[in-house]
Design an enzyme around this catalytic site. Structure first.
Site, short mmCIF file in Angstrom:
data_model
loop_
_atom_site.label_atom_id
_atom_site.label_comp_id
_atom_site.label_asym_id
_atom_site.label_seq_id
_atom_site.Cartn_x
_atom_site.Cartn_y
_atom_site.Cartn_z
N ARG A 171 -15.47 -51.22 2.01
CA ARG A 171 -14.50 -50.19 2.45
C ARG A 171 -14.34 -50.20 3.98
O ARG A 171 -14.24 -49.16 4.63
CB ARG A 171 -14.94 -48.78 2.01
N SER A 245 -11.63 -40.73 -3.24
CA SER A 245 -13.03 -40.47 -2.82
C SER A 245 -13.01 -40.01 -1.37
O SER A 245 -12.48 -40.72 -0.51
CB SER A 245 -13.86 -41.74 -2.92
N GLU A 341 -14.38 -41.14 4.16
CA GLU A 341 -13.67 -42.40 3.94
C GLU A 341 -12.24 -42.41 4.51
O GLU A 341 -11.85 -43.37 5.18
CB GLU A 341 -13.65 -42.74 2.45
P1 FAD Z 1 -2.24 -44.45 4.32
O1 FAD Z 1 -3.01 -43.29 3.82
O2 FAD Z 1 -0.81 -44.24 4.63
O3 FAD Z 1 -2.98 -45.04 5.60
C1 FAD Z 1 -4.36 -45.30 5.58
C2 FAD Z 1 -4.76 -45.96 6.90
O4 FAD Z 1 -4.11 -47.22 7.01
C3 FAD Z 1 -4.29 -45.18 8.12
O5 FAD Z 1 -5.23 -45.37 9.15
C4 FAD Z 1 -2.98 -45.84 8.50
O6 FAD Z 1 -2.66 -45.69 9.87
C5 FAD Z 1 -3.28 -47.29 8.16
N1 FAD Z 1 -2.11 -48.09 7.76
C6 FAD Z 1 -1.31 -47.88 6.68
N2 FAD Z 1 -0.39 -48.86 6.59
C7 FAD Z 1 -0.60 -49.69 7.64
C8 FAD Z 1 0.04 -50.89 8.11
N3 FAD Z 1 1.08 -51.45 7.47
N4 FAD Z 1 -0.44 -51.47 9.23
C9 FAD Z 1 -1.50 -50.92 9.90
N5 FAD Z 1 -2.12 -49.80 9.51
C10 FAD Z 1 -1.70 -49.20 8.39
N6 FAD Z 1 -9.11 -46.59 -2.37
C11 FAD Z 1 -9.86 -47.63 -2.82
O7 FAD Z 1 -10.29 -48.48 -2.03
N7 FAD Z 1 -10.15 -47.74 -4.14
C12 FAD Z 1 -9.71 -46.86 -5.06
O8 FAD Z 1 -9.98 -47.02 -6.24
C13 FAD Z 1 -8.93 -45.75 -4.60
N8 FAD Z 1 -8.51 -44.81 -5.47
C14 FAD Z 1 -7.80 -43.75 -5.02
C15 FAD Z 1 -7.40 -42.77 -5.93
C16 FAD Z 1 -6.66 -41.67 -5.51
C17 FAD Z 1 -6.23 -40.63 -6.52
C18 FAD Z 1 -6.30 -41.55 -4.15
C19 FAD Z 1 -5.47 -40.40 -3.68
C20 FAD Z 1 -6.71 -42.50 -3.22
C21 FAD Z 1 -7.47 -43.61 -3.65
N9 FAD Z 1 -7.93 -44.59 -2.76
C22 FAD Z 1 -8.65 -45.66 -3.22
C23 FAD Z 1 -7.63 -44.49 -1.32
C24 FAD Z 1 -6.23 -45.06 -0.94
O9 FAD Z 1 -5.38 -45.08 -2.05
C25 FAD Z 1 -6.31 -46.48 -0.38
O10 FAD Z 1 -7.13 -46.49 0.76
C26 FAD Z 1 -4.94 -47.03 -0.02
O11 FAD Z 1 -5.06 -48.37 0.41
C27 FAD Z 1 -4.24 -46.23 1.08
O12 FAD Z 1 -2.92 -46.69 1.15
P2 FAD Z 1 -1.79 -45.84 1.88
O13 FAD Z 1 -0.57 -46.72 1.97
O14 FAD Z 1 -1.60 -44.54 1.21
O15 FAD Z 1 -2.42 -45.66 3.32
P1 NAP Z 2 -17.94 -44.95 -11.62
O1 NAP Z 2 -17.47 -46.10 -12.44
O2 NAP Z 2 -18.23 -43.64 -12.29
O3 NAP Z 2 -19.20 -45.39 -10.78
C1 NAP Z 2 -19.83 -44.45 -9.89
C2 NAP Z 2 -20.27 -45.17 -8.65
O4 NAP Z 2 -21.22 -46.14 -9.00
C3 NAP Z 2 -19.10 -45.87 -8.00
O5 NAP Z 2 -18.93 -45.31 -6.75
C4 NAP Z 2 -19.47 -47.35 -7.96
O6 NAP Z 2 -19.46 -47.90 -6.66
C5 NAP Z 2 -20.89 -47.40 -8.46
N1 NAP Z 2 -21.04 -48.42 -9.52
C6 NAP Z 2 -20.81 -48.27 -10.86
N2 NAP Z 2 -21.12 -49.41 -11.50
C7 NAP Z 2 -21.52 -50.29 -10.56
C8 NAP Z 2 -21.96 -51.65 -10.63
N3 NAP Z 2 -22.04 -52.31 -11.78
N4 NAP Z 2 -22.26 -52.25 -9.46
C9 NAP Z 2 -22.17 -51.61 -8.30
N5 NAP Z 2 -21.77 -50.33 -8.18
C10 NAP Z 2 -21.45 -49.68 -9.30
O7 NAP Z 2 -16.89 -44.67 -10.45
P2 NAP Z 2 -15.52 -43.89 -10.44
O8 NAP Z 2 -15.64 -42.78 -9.51
O9 NAP Z 2 -15.03 -43.64 -11.84
O10 NAP Z 2 -14.57 -44.97 -9.77
C11 NAP Z 2 -14.31 -46.18 -10.42
C12 NAP Z 2 -13.99 -47.23 -9.38
O11 NAP Z 2 -12.81 -46.86 -8.68
C13 NAP Z 2 -15.07 -47.40 -8.32
O12 NAP Z 2 -15.17 -48.75 -7.97
C14 NAP Z 2 -14.57 -46.58 -7.16
O13 NAP Z 2 -14.97 -47.09 -5.90
C15 NAP Z 2 -13.06 -46.71 -7.30
N6 NAP Z 2 -12.40 -45.50 -6.77
C16 NAP Z 2 -12.27 -45.40 -5.43
C17 NAP Z 2 -11.65 -44.29 -4.88
C18 NAP Z 2 -11.43 -44.20 -3.39
O14 NAP Z 2 -10.68 -43.35 -2.95
N7 NAP Z 2 -12.07 -45.05 -2.61
C19 NAP Z 2 -11.18 -43.27 -5.69
C20 NAP Z 2 -11.38 -43.39 -7.06
C21 NAP Z 2 -11.99 -44.51 -7.59
P3 NAP Z 2 -18.14 -48.39 -5.88
O15 NAP Z 2 -17.39 -47.16 -5.54
O16 NAP Z 2 -18.74 -49.07 -4.70
O17 NAP Z 2 -17.39 -49.30 -6.77
#
Ligand code: FAD
Ligand code: NAP
Length: 347
Positions: A171, A245, A341
């Protein structure tokens, strides 16, 4: 309208509440939509002329905004997809930064290409994906990443960067560090695979597919399983404002884990190749009683304790105050620091 900027439609005092999924009240002093990369030199000229900061916005799903941003907000809305190489094993595709991430995942799985299926239904844009090396269900952007193109704001040059140059980590990337606010990503190039390479290690995904015969496993069936799991536990930002998250999973040393295990035998952790361990932040929050807990109209989600929800559309400062209370409680109980995050733009 500012007349000496011909290709940019710059508006003043624009409401950003509809453009951030936490739905915090926020106003932009100046706002423009980037629809063509050739507008970028003009963005640079505008910033120099007004001597103001820039905020780049994609889908606004990973930001905490202030009530007012005194500067220029550029919403990246460029579109396009181009196959730039293909062989028997793989296809290399360049996607414009303003493309919707989930749409490109669905396009790839419809073609039968492997690589993106675990990353279905992540909100936001293609251009933001490298910022935190998005990841889900054991797959990260870096696993299919070839390169990206970006515009350097200090020099006005166009750059192409490899995965190594992007310094992808958990991340994290160079764009959250040395290159923070220094580039606008204009496109991302991915290598997608024609031969099977599925990552089905995560228990929830494994279970969701346990009744699907191996011969029926395809990028589409996996993406559909991911979508079903996500829809069952993650709140839809259109209905319940959130930014996914809110905290990263903390990394602790093996000895810190041992200490924690003495008190919490059931603590959820994942060993990393470095020897450290990743703790499940959701487990810590649940254990500490934050799952579903609301304080001053902000709550950690009932189905997923790691997701901060903002049903009453409180402002960015109020969101951060709530997050501080959560973090303090976690330090007090476990001695573990939680890192926020999303990108925080609140001063
Ligand atoms: P924004 O929120 O618009 O921007 C995020 C950052 O990126 C800011 O700093 C912005 O300035 C910068 N930025 C955006 N576009 C550019 C560009 N073109 N050039 C330079 N900088 C830029 N994230 C995960 O990693 N895994 C997940 O599973 C995941 N699940 C999510 C679920 C939900 C319900 C929500 C709401 C969010 C989730 N996220 C997850 C977080 C998010 O969706 C990601 O980080 C996504 O990549 C953000 O994209 P955005 O276009 O909305 O970025
Ligand atoms: P989950 O499957 O309930 O798992 C809970 C946590 O355990 C997660 O954070 C995941 O880490 C870790 N995990 C589970 N199995 C694993 C494995 N085999 N090896 C290593 N780590 C493991 O998680 P969840 O909340 O439903 O989300 C599912 C996936 O979507 C996750 O990968 C999560 O990161 C991603 N997600 C991200 C966001 C965001 O905003 N960043 C939001 C929603 C979901 P990791 O998170 O490192 O994978």
């Amino acid at each position: 309208m500012t007349h000496d900027f011909k290709t940019l439609n710059i508006q003043q005092d624009v409401d950003l509440q509809p453009f951030n999924t936490l739905a915090t009240p926020a106003m932009a002093q100046w706002y423009t939509e980037l629809t063509d990369d050739r507008q970028l030199p003009e963005v640079r000229r505008f910033l120099a002329k007004k001597q103001c900061p820039l905020l780049v916005l994609g889908g606004g799903s990973n930001v905490v905004l202030d009530e007012r941003f005194s500067g220029l907000v550029v919403k990246v809305s460029t579109r396009g997809r181009q196959v730039i190489a293909e062989d028997e094993q793989s296809v290399v595709v360049r996607f414009a930064a303003g493309e919707c991430w989930h749409h490109i995942v669905m396009w790839a799985v419809e073609q039968g290409y492997y690589g993106l299926e675990n990353l279905a239904l992540i909100p936001g844009s293609v251009g933001a994906a490298p910022i935190q090396n998005i990841g889900a269900y054991g797959v990260e952007l870096v696993n299919i990443f070839e390169s990206l193109d970006a515009f350097a704001l200090d020099t006005g040059e166009y750059l192409t960067m490899s995965a190594q140059q992007c310094q992808f980590a958990y991340r994290d990337s160079i764009f959250k560090n040395e290159l923070k606010d220094k580039v606008i990503i204009t496109s991302v190039t991915l290598r997608l695979y024609k031969t099977a390479r599925l990552m089905l290690d995560y228990p929830a995904l494994k279970m969701a597919l346990s009744n699907t015969g191996t011969s029926l496993l395809s990028p589409m069936t996996v993406a559909q399983a991911v979508i079903r799991i996500r829809q069952s536990k993650l709140p839809d930002p259109a209905e319940l404002p959130n930014a996914g998250s809110f905290f990263k999973n903390p990394i602790v040393s093996a000895s810190q884990l041992k200490t924690l295990q003495r008190q919490y035998a059931d603590i959820v952790f994942y060993p990393l190749s470095s020897g450290d361990c990743k703790l499940a932040a959701g487990w810590l929050l649940d254990k500490a009683g934050w799952k579903g807990k609301m304080v001053e109209q902000i709550a950690m989600h009932q189905q997923q304790a790691l997701v901060l929800t903002n049903p009453h559309r409180q402002n960015g400062r109020q969101v951060l105050n709530f997050a501080d209370r959560v973090r303090e409680a976690i330090v007090l109980q476990f001695g573990v620091e939680l890192e926020i995050e999303p990108r925080v733009f609140v001063h």
